[in-house]
Design a protein around this motif. Sequence first.
Motif, mmCIF file in Angstrom:
data_model
loop_
_atom_site.group_PDB
_atom_site.id
_atom_site.type_symbol
_atom_site.label_atom_id
_atom_site.label_comp_id
_atom_site.label_asym_id
_atom_site.label_seq_id
_atom_site.Cartn_x
_atom_site.Cartn_y
_atom_site.Cartn_z
ATOM 1 N N THR B 93 16.452 55.359 36.903
ATOM 2 C CA THR B 93 17.946 55.328 36.887
ATOM 3 C C THR B 93 18.402 54.888 38.112
ATOM 4 O O THR B 93 18.243 55.267 39.180
ATOM 5 C CB THR B 93 18.294 56.847 36.816
ATOM 6 N N GLY B 94 19.186 53.765 37.938
ATOM 7 C CA GLY B 94 19.503 52.781 39.025
ATOM 8 C C GLY B 94 20.735 53.472 39.964
ATOM 9 O O GLY B 94 20.786 53.505 40.968
ATOM 10 N N THR B 95 21.542 54.407 39.024
ATOM 11 C CA THR B 95 22.506 54.983 39.810
ATOM 12 C C THR B 95 22.240 56.027 40.986
ATOM 13 O O THR B 95 22.786 56.380 41.886
ATOM 14 C CB THR B 95 23.797 55.746 38.837
ATOM 15 N N ALA B 96 21.003 56.804 40.380
ATOM 16 C CA ALA B 96 20.431 57.790 41.318
ATOM 17 C C ALA B 96 19.332 57.299 42.330
ATOM 18 O O ALA B 96 18.674 57.858 42.871
ATOM 19 C CB ALA B 96 20.169 58.891 40.410
ATOM 20 N N SER B 97 18.853 55.832 41.926
ATOM 21 C CA SER B 97 17.616 55.420 42.347
ATOM 22 C C SER B 97 16.526 56.368 42.448
ATOM 23 O O SER B 97 15.784 56.346 43.429
ATOM 24 C CB SER B 97 17.934 54.729 43.606
ATOM 25 N N LYS B 98 16.235 56.868 41.374
ATOM 26 C CA LYS B 98 15.043 57.562 41.177
ATOM 27 C C LYS B 98 14.296 57.227 39.841
ATOM 28 O O LYS B 98 14.708 56.951 38.878
ATOM 29 C CB LYS B 98 15.596 59.141 41.130
ATOM 30 N N LEU B 99 12.996 57.741 40.082
ATOM 31 C CA LEU B 99 12.010 57.404 39.051
ATOM 32 C C LEU B 99 11.560 58.796 38.404
ATOM 33 O O LEU B 99 10.903 59.558 39.415
ATOM 34 C CB LEU B 99 10.879 56.517 39.545
ATOM 35 N N THR B 100 11.845 59.076 37.243
ATOM 36 C CA THR B 100 11.291 60.025 36.598
ATOM 37 C C THR B 100 10.196 60.059 35.688
ATOM 38 O O THR B 100 10.376 59.160 34.632
ATOM 39 C CB THR B 100 12.764 60.953 36.094
ATOM 40 N N PHE B 101 9.215 60.750 35.550
ATOM 41 C CA PHE B 101 8.155 60.833 34.636
ATOM 42 C C PHE B 101 8.288 61.829 33.687
ATOM 43 O O PHE B 101 8.874 62.797 33.695
ATOM 44 C CB PHE B 101 6.917 60.846 35.461
ATOM 45 N N GLY B 102 7.803 61.460 32.514
ATOM 46 C CA GLY B 102 7.529 62.251 31.196
ATOM 47 C C GLY B 102 6.223 63.141 31.651
ATOM 48 O O GLY B 102 5.838 62.998 32.513
ATOM 49 N N THR B 103 6.117 64.122 30.416
ATOM 50 C CA THR B 103 5.050 64.895 30.792
ATOM 51 C C THR B 103 3.781 64.452 30.475
ATOM 52 O O THR B 103 2.682 64.959 30.776
ATOM 53 C CB THR B 103 5.323 66.114 29.602
ATOM 54 N N GLY B 104 3.447 63.263 29.972
ATOM 55 C CA GLY B 104 2.232 62.244 29.755
ATOM 56 C C GLY B 104 1.727 62.429 28.268
ATOM 57 O O GLY B 104 1.745 63.796 27.866
ATOM 58 N N THR B 105 1.206 61.618 27.861
ATOM 59 C CA THR B 105 0.485 61.967 26.633
ATOM 60 C C THR B 105 -1.146 61.519 26.865
ATOM 61 O O THR B 105 -1.543 60.409 27.439
ATOM 62 C CB THR B 105 0.635 60.805 25.459
ATOM 63 N N ARG B 106 -1.955 62.514 26.318
ATOM 64 C CA ARG B 106 -3.511 62.143 26.693
ATOM 65 C C ARG B 106 -3.830 61.417 25.571
ATOM 66 O O ARG B 106 -3.941 61.769 24.352
ATOM 67 C CB ARG B 106 -4.385 63.541 26.869
ATOM 68 N N LEU B 107 -4.308 60.305 25.758
ATOM 69 C CA LEU B 107 -5.104 59.621 24.851
ATOM 70 C C LEU B 107 -6.741 59.605 24.804
ATOM 71 O O LEU B 107 -7.357 59.466 25.865
ATOM 72 C CB LEU B 107 -4.716 58.073 25.049
ATOM 73 N N GLN B 108 -7.209 59.829 23.707
ATOM 74 C CA GLN B 108 -8.709 60.035 23.633
ATOM 75 C C GLN B 108 -9.049 58.777 22.643
ATOM 76 O O GLN B 108 -8.653 59.116 21.628
ATOM 77 C CB GLN B 108 -9.225 61.139 23.121
ATOM 78 N N VAL B 109 -9.992 57.993 23.050
ATOM 79 C CA VAL B 109 -10.460 56.781 22.316
ATOM 80 C C VAL B 109 -11.861 57.188 21.953
ATOM 81 O O VAL B 109 -12.769 57.097 22.906
ATOM 82 C CB VAL B 109 -10.337 55.504 22.799
ATOM 83 N N THR B 110 -12.290 57.474 20.651
ATOM 84 C CA THR B 110 -13.559 58.042 20.233
ATOM 85 C C THR B 110 -14.632 56.748 19.811
ATOM 86 O O THR B 110 -14.038 55.885 18.879
ATOM 87 C CB THR B 110 -13.519 58.940 19.472
ATOM 88 N N LEU B 111 -15.731 56.934 19.996
ATOM 89 C CA LEU B 111 -16.758 55.844 19.631
ATOM 90 C C LEU B 111 -16.891 55.918 17.901
ATOM 91 O O LEU B 111 -16.566 56.889 17.530
ATOM 92 C CB LEU B 111 -17.989 56.126 20.212
#
Lengths: 113, 111
Positions: B93-111
């Motif tokens: 967000t440029g007005t606040a010059s800050k980088l905010t993260f989401g909670t994340g998604t865990r990806l599993q790629v199975t064989l």
Amino acid sequence: DAMVIQNPRYQVTQFGKPVTLSCSQTLNHNVMYWYQQKSSQAPKLLFHYYDKDFNNEADTPDNFQSRRPNTSFCFLDIRSPGLGDAAMYLCATSRASRATEAFFGQGTRLTVV
Amino acid sequence: QKEVEQNSGPLSVPEGAIASLNCTYSDRGSQSFFWYRQYSGKSPELIMFIYSNGDKEDGRFTAQLNKASQYVSLLIRDSQPSDSATYLCAVFTGTASKLTFGTGTRLQVTL
């Protein structure tokens, strides 16, 4: 060459004993961030500097303080660490423009005993 | 409402399939959107960034941005086991010059 360097990589401190984590950068970026990341959680922004302007997140505990004496260095001070403060602390830097990535250091793993 | 939201997963896809990761954000003033990959115990590493509506492709990765819907996504084609990680959406967000993260998604790629 490492561009964002955090020291130490691992820090063990006693409950209630002040501790300081450091971050340095060679990128001359004007924005520096401190994030706290606990196991299986996303990085949580504690505060950031835009040049010398300090921006504290509303929910960052008073126990956490920061200093940025110059463009290259930024410190995270934990005045009285509690067991709940054990986490990975990530420092990142970026230029203050819209299309720019944040570069992360390797992080400091803090253990409180 | 959280500033940046993601499904925590895990999202499980078979090797070779397309993985689709989604993210929504609340601040309409947000300017730039980033996808980071994070392996356990490591720092986040940038995969892609996007700041214009539409698609942006880089190798097996495509980022999609829809500012009207406040939605950004990441597609991973031909998923590989090495893609198994947590994917973090981040919003600048440029007005606040800050980088905010989401909670994340865990990806599993199975064989």
